[in-house]
Design a protein around this motif. Sequence first.
Motif, PDB file in Angstrom:
ATOM      1  N   MET A  45     -19.560 -10.609   1.223  1.00 28.16           N
ATOM      2  CA  MET A  45     -19.302  -9.564   0.231  1.00 28.16           C
ATOM      3  C   MET A  45     -17.794  -9.371   0.098  1.00 28.16           C
ATOM      4  SD  MET A  45     -20.721  -5.631   0.018  1.00 28.16           S
ATOM      5  CE  MET A  45     -20.154  -5.095   1.623  1.00 28.16           C
ATOM      6  N   MET A  46     -17.377  -9.157  -1.129  1.00 26.23           N
ATOM      7  CA  MET A  46     -15.983  -8.818  -1.413  1.00 26.23           C
ATOM      8  C   MET A  46     -15.982  -7.552  -2.252  1.00 26.23           C
ATOM      9  SD  MET A  46     -13.142 -11.200  -3.156  1.00 26.23           S
ATOM     10  CE  MET A  46     -11.513 -10.611  -3.524  1.00 26.23           C
ATOM     11  N   MET A  47     -15.138  -6.617  -1.866  1.00 22.77           N
ATOM     12  CA  MET A  47     -15.036  -5.346  -2.582  1.00 22.77           C
ATOM     13  C   MET A  47     -13.578  -5.080  -2.930  1.00 22.77           C
ATOM     14  SD  MET A  47     -17.273  -3.048   0.042  1.00 22.77           S
ATOM     15  CE  MET A  47     -18.088  -1.888  -1.037  1.00 22.77           C
ATOM     16  N   ILE A  48     -13.361  -4.465  -4.070  1.00 20.29           N
ATOM     17  CA  ILE A  48     -12.057  -3.915  -4.407  1.00 20.29           C
ATOM     18  C   ILE A  48     -12.245  -2.414  -4.429  1.00 20.29           C
ATOM     19  CG2 ILE A  48     -10.209  -3.796  -6.115  1.00 20.29           C
ATOM     20  CD1 ILE A  48     -11.131  -6.607  -7.046  1.00 20.29           C
ATOM     21  N   VAL A  49     -11.413  -1.729  -3.668  1.00 16.62           N
ATOM     22  CA  VAL A  49     -11.557  -0.280  -3.528  1.00 16.62           C
ATOM     23  C   VAL A  49     -10.248   0.420  -3.850  1.00 16.62           C
ATOM     24  CG1 VAL A  49     -13.382  -0.521  -1.782  1.00 16.62           C
ATOM     25  CG2 VAL A  49     -11.001  -0.262  -1.042  1.00 16.62           C
ATOM     26  N   ASP A  50     -10.366   1.671  -4.238  1.00 21.24           N
ATOM     27  CA  ASP A  50      -9.216   2.552  -4.450  1.00 21.24           C
ATOM     28  C   ASP A  50      -9.202   3.541  -3.286  1.00 21.24           C
ATOM     29  OD1 ASP A  50      -7.282   4.380  -5.226  1.00 21.24           O
ATOM     30  OD2 ASP A  50      -8.400   5.111  -6.973  1.00 21.24           O
ATOM     31  N   TYR A  51      -8.150   3.451  -2.461  1.00 28.76           N
ATOM     32  CA  TYR A  51      -8.069   4.324  -1.292  1.00 28.76           C
ATOM     33  C   TYR A  51      -7.035   5.441  -1.455  1.00 28.76           C
ATOM     34  CZ  TYR A  51      -4.023   1.472   0.118  1.00 28.76           C
ATOM     35  OH  TYR A  51      -2.817   0.822   0.152  1.00 28.76           O
ATOM     36  N   SER A  52      -6.602   5.700  -2.685  1.00 25.50           N
ATOM     37  CA  SER A  52      -5.570   6.724  -2.901  1.00 25.50           C
ATOM     38  C   SER A  52      -6.047   8.130  -2.544  1.00 25.50           C
ATOM     39  CB  SER A  52      -5.044   6.675  -4.337  1.00 25.50           C
ATOM     40  OG  SER A  52      -6.093   6.838  -5.264  1.00 25.50           O
ATOM     41  N   GLY A  53      -7.348   8.385  -2.581  1.00 25.94           N
ATOM     42  CA  GLY A  53      -7.874   9.702  -2.210  1.00 25.94           C
ATOM     43  C   GLY A  53      -8.378   9.775  -0.782  1.00 25.94           C
ATOM     44  N   MET A  54      -8.128   8.726  -0.025  1.00 23.66           N
ATOM     45  CA  MET A  54      -8.665   8.582   1.320  1.00 23.66           C
ATOM     46  C   MET A  54      -8.105   9.619   2.295  1.00 23.66           C
ATOM     47  SD  MET A  54      -8.142   5.240   3.747  1.00 23.66           S
ATOM     48  CE  MET A  54      -6.367   5.372   3.798  1.00 23.66           C
ATOM     49  N   THR A  55      -8.948  10.007   3.218  1.00 17.29           N
ATOM     50  CA  THR A  55      -8.495  10.834   4.327  1.00 17.29           C
ATOM     51  C   THR A  55      -8.090   9.897   5.463  1.00 17.29           C
ATOM     52  OG1 THR A  55     -10.766  10.993   5.155  1.00 17.29           O
ATOM     53  CG2 THR A  55     -10.007  12.781   3.746  1.00 17.29           C
ATOM     54  N   GLY A  56      -6.941  10.156   6.093  1.00 17.42           N
ATOM     55  CA  GLY A  56      -6.465   9.317   7.190  1.00 17.42           C
ATOM     56  C   GLY A  56      -5.565   8.194   6.702  1.00 17.42           C
ATOM     57  N   SER A  57      -5.161   7.325   7.637  1.00 17.75           N
ATOM     58  CA  SER A  57      -4.227   6.246   7.308  1.00 17.75           C
ATOM     59  C   SER A  57      -4.951   4.946   6.979  1.00 17.75           C
ATOM     60  CB  SER A  57      -3.275   6.004   8.486  1.00 17.75           C
ATOM     61  OG  SER A  57      -3.958   5.335   9.536  1.00 17.75           O
ATOM     62  N   PHE A  58      -4.249   4.063   6.277  1.00 20.54           N
ATOM     63  CA  PHE A  58      -4.810   2.759   5.933  1.00 20.54           C
ATOM     64  C   PHE A  58      -5.131   1.964   7.200  1.00 20.54           C
ATOM     65  CE2 PHE A  58      -4.681  -1.725   5.019  1.00 20.54           C
ATOM     66  CZ  PHE A  58      -5.471  -1.821   3.894  1.00 20.54           C
ATOM     67  N   GLY A  59      -4.224   1.978   8.155  1.00 21.53           N
ATOM     68  CA  GLY A  59      -4.437   1.247   9.405  1.00 21.53           C
ATOM     69  C   GLY A  59      -5.674   1.717  10.148  1.00 21.53           C
ATOM     70  N   ASP A  60      -5.866   3.037  10.196  1.00 19.18           N
ATOM     71  CA  ASP A  60      -7.064   3.582  10.851  1.00 19.18           C
ATOM     72  C   ASP A  60      -8.324   3.115  10.119  1.00 19.18           C
ATOM     73  OD1 ASP A  60      -5.553   4.883  12.742  1.00 19.18           O
ATOM     74  OD2 ASP A  60      -5.701   6.857  11.787  1.00 19.18           O
ATOM     75  N   MET A  61      -8.278   3.148   8.789  1.00 25.74           N
ATOM     76  CA  MET A  61      -9.434   2.729   8.005  1.00 25.74           C
ATOM     77  C   MET A  61      -9.774   1.268   8.267  1.00 25.74           C
ATOM     78  SD  MET A  61     -10.169   1.066   4.649  1.00 25.74           S
ATOM     79  CE  MET A  61      -8.670   1.266   3.770  1.00 25.74           C
ATOM     80  N   ALA A  62      -8.775   0.391   8.279  1.00 27.69           N
ATOM     81  CA  ALA A  62      -9.008  -1.028   8.519  1.00 27.69           C
ATOM     82  C   ALA A  62      -9.593  -1.257   9.911  1.00 27.69           C
ATOM     83  CB  ALA A  62      -7.708  -1.810   8.337  1.00 27.69           C
ATOM     84  N   ASP A  63      -9.048  -0.559  10.915  1.00 23.28           N
ATOM     85  CA  ASP A  63      -9.559  -0.690  12.287  1.00 23.28           C
ATOM     86  C   ASP A  63     -10.984  -0.165  12.415  1.00 23.28           C
ATOM     87  OD1 ASP A  63      -7.117  -1.769  13.039  1.00 23.28           O
ATOM     88  OD2 ASP A  63      -6.375   0.098  13.953  1.00 23.28           O
ATOM     89  N   GLU A  64     -11.246   0.974  11.776  1.00 31.09           N
ATOM     90  CA  GLU A  64     -12.585   1.566  11.853  1.00 31.09           C
ATOM     91  C   GLU A  64     -13.617   0.685  11.151  1.00 31.09           C
ATOM     92  OE1 GLU A  64     -12.051   5.496  10.285  1.00 31.09           O
ATOM     93  OE2 GLU A  64     -10.924   6.157  12.047  1.00 31.09           O
TER      94      GLU A  64
END
Length: 91
Positions: A45-64
């Motif tokens: 699966m490949m997804m394109i997402v918009d994370y501008s409204g995300m809670t937390g940091s990009f690095g945390d999201m990638a790790d999680e």
Amino acid sequence: MEKAIITVVGKDTVGIIAGVCTYLASRKINILDISQTIVQGYFNMMMIVDYSGMTGSFGDMADELASVGLKELGVQIKCQKEEIFDEMHRI
């Protein structure tokens, strides 16, 4: 808009899409585009997402996401910012 590319690869099993989408929704990450296929029992699966409204940091999201993939879904999940993905796949 801040875009990222998420890739998910592994043996097909029930709940992969649901698990990834549930995580993204919980972090307020919007899915802009999604493509998935199964080839001889392997899920991709490949997804394109918009994370501008995300809670937390990009690095945390990638790790999680990587952790959710390995521990809960049995797949490999990678997340890259769009600009880095574009540079890596430029001809």
